[in-house]
Enzyme design. Sequence first.
Site, PDB file in Angstrom:
ATOM      1  CB  CYS A 247       6.876  13.756  -9.557  1.00 15.66           C
ATOM      2  SG  CYS A 247       6.458  15.136 -10.656  1.00 15.66           S
TER       3      CYS A 247
ATOM      4  CG  HIS B  99      -2.084  -0.978   1.073  1.00 14.13           C
ATOM      5  ND1 HIS B  99      -2.927  -1.305   2.107  1.00 14.13           N
ATOM      6  CD2 HIS B  99      -2.507  -1.711   0.001  1.00 14.13           C
ATOM      7  CE1 HIS B  99      -3.816  -2.205   1.687  1.00 14.13           C
ATOM      8  NE2 HIS B  99      -3.576  -2.464   0.428  1.00 14.13           N
TER       9      HIS B  99
HETATM   10  P1  OAD Z   1      -7.639  -2.442  10.466  1.00 16.38           P
HETATM   11  O1  OAD Z   1      -7.705  -1.225  11.314  1.00 16.38           O
HETATM   12  O2  OAD Z   1      -8.765  -2.714   9.542  1.00 16.38           O
HETATM   13  O3  OAD Z   1      -7.465  -3.739  11.385  1.00 16.38           O
HETATM   14  C1  OAD Z   1      -6.486  -3.791  12.391  1.00 16.38           C
HETATM   15  C2  OAD Z   1      -6.428  -5.214  12.926  1.00 16.38           C
HETATM   16  O4  OAD Z   1      -5.400  -5.270  13.895  1.00 16.38           O
HETATM   17  C3  OAD Z   1      -7.708  -5.707  13.601  1.00 16.38           C
HETATM   18  O5  OAD Z   1      -7.978  -7.037  13.190  1.00 16.38           O
HETATM   19  C4  OAD Z   1      -7.359  -5.666  15.096  1.00 16.38           C
HETATM   20  O6  OAD Z   1      -8.018  -6.681  15.848  1.00 16.38           O
HETATM   21  C5  OAD Z   1      -5.876  -5.940  15.052  1.00 16.38           C
HETATM   22  N1  OAD Z   1      -5.092  -5.421  16.194  1.00 16.38           N
HETATM   23  C6  OAD Z   1      -5.223  -4.247  16.854  1.00 16.38           C
HETATM   24  N2  OAD Z   1      -4.292  -4.141  17.824  1.00 16.38           N
HETATM   25  C7  OAD Z   1      -3.554  -5.269  17.776  1.00 16.38           C
HETATM   26  C8  OAD Z   1      -2.431  -5.770  18.518  1.00 16.38           C
HETATM   27  N3  OAD Z   1      -1.878  -5.071  19.513  1.00 16.38           N
HETATM   28  N4  OAD Z   1      -1.936  -6.994  18.203  1.00 16.38           N
HETATM   29  C9  OAD Z   1      -2.494  -7.713  17.190  1.00 16.38           C
HETATM   30  N5  OAD Z   1      -3.529  -7.303  16.442  1.00 16.38           N
HETATM   31  C10 OAD Z   1      -4.053  -6.089  16.726  1.00 16.38           C
HETATM   32  O7  OAD Z   1      -6.246  -2.357   9.682  1.00 16.38           O
HETATM   33  P2  OAD Z   1      -5.757  -3.182   8.400  1.00 16.38           P
HETATM   34  O8  OAD Z   1      -6.401  -4.512   8.333  1.00 16.38           O
HETATM   35  O9  OAD Z   1      -4.287  -3.115   8.349  1.00 16.38           O
HETATM   36  O10 OAD Z   1      -5.375   0.823   3.396  1.00 16.38           O
HETATM   37  O11 OAD Z   1      -6.342  -2.277   7.237  1.00 16.38           O
HETATM   38  C11 OAD Z   1      -6.125  -2.644   5.897  1.00 16.38           C
HETATM   39  C12 OAD Z   1      -6.073  -1.410   5.027  1.00 16.38           C
HETATM   40  O12 OAD Z   1      -7.256  -0.632   5.236  1.00 16.38           O
HETATM   41  C13 OAD Z   1      -4.959  -0.447   5.370  1.00 16.38           C
HETATM   42  O13 OAD Z   1      -3.728  -0.802   4.768  1.00 16.38           O
HETATM   43  C14 OAD Z   1      -5.455   0.849   4.837  1.00 16.38           C
HETATM   44  C15 OAD Z   1      -6.883   0.769   5.337  1.00 16.38           C
HETATM   45  O14 OAD Z   1      -7.817   1.493   4.642  1.00 16.38           O
HETATM   46  C16 OAD Z   1      -5.237   1.957   2.706  1.00 16.38           C
HETATM   47  O15 OAD Z   1      -5.208   3.067   3.217  1.00 16.38           O
HETATM   48  C17 OAD Z   1      -5.133   1.734   1.215  1.00 16.38           C
END
Ligand code: OAD
Length: 234
Positions: A117, A109
């Site tokens: 640019c 990502h």
């Molecule tokens: P999310 O915010 O959707 O999910 C975070 C995950 O981390 C959840 O499953 C939580 O349970 C878990 N979590 C939180 N704290 C934790 C800890 N201390 N140990 C282990 N797990 C923990 O984030 P992502 O799945 O990364 O994309 O989101 C995916 C994409 O959505 C991101 O890359 C971003 C966002 O929109 C873009 O901006 C293109």
Amino acid sequence: MVSKVVILTGAGVSAESGIQTFRAADGLWHNHRIEEVASPEGFTKDPALVHQFYNDRRRQLLSADINENAAHVALAKLEQHFAGEVLLVTQNIDDLHERAGSTQLVHMHGELLKKRCLGCEQITAVTDDLSVESVCEYCNSTAQLRPHIVWFGEMPLQMPRIEKALLQCDLFVSIGTSGNVYPAAGYVQLAAGNGAETLELNLEASATNSLFDQCRLGLASKLVPEWVEELLSQ
Ligand code: OAD
């Protein structure tokens, strides 16, 4: 015997370093509209707002308070000591995996510390704020620089490399991601369809949890070092 591992990480792996996740009750997407700050249309409509959003994230990442945690360190240790191959695919735009020492790493990502640019397509490092007045050091054009981040509706980076590794791996591990955003959320099916074992390490079960062979719930700083030690002693 496991010899090829693909690891997918999400915001949960950096949560204990002090970086907000996206979908938690206090997550980034509760205070910001995705289409305004994370889409090409949003950038066209209000580039200053988008720059401000990523400038804030970048300043936070570079502040003295933010450091890699035990999960990042364990994954770097795995890459260094594992006899087989490890590819780390992260959805995170921070550089905490690199700070911990990971090198076999794909930022699917994009990266907060890079800019691109729109005029000449050069990708360069950035640590300062960006604005509509920023000038490209390559082509000297103004108002063409954007954060090197994959926004909604855009193609994630290095997909051929990731898909090849997923089709060849014998173990796929997903860490700290909610399984809401594709294509990353579909990697478990791709790997499992080709015979890989699959494991989820997460604080709460993801949307794709039922597709994994095994799931362990808890903090990444505890689960990841434990799992890495297990794999290294196999
Ligand atoms: P999310 O915010 O959707 O999910 C975070 C995950 O981390 C959840 O499953 C939580 O349970 C878990 N979590 C939180 N704290 C934790 C800890 N201390 N140990 C282990 N797990 C923990 O984030 P992502 O799945 O990364 O994309 O989101 C995916 C994409 O959505 C991101 O890359 C971003 C966002 O929109 C873009 O901006 C293109």
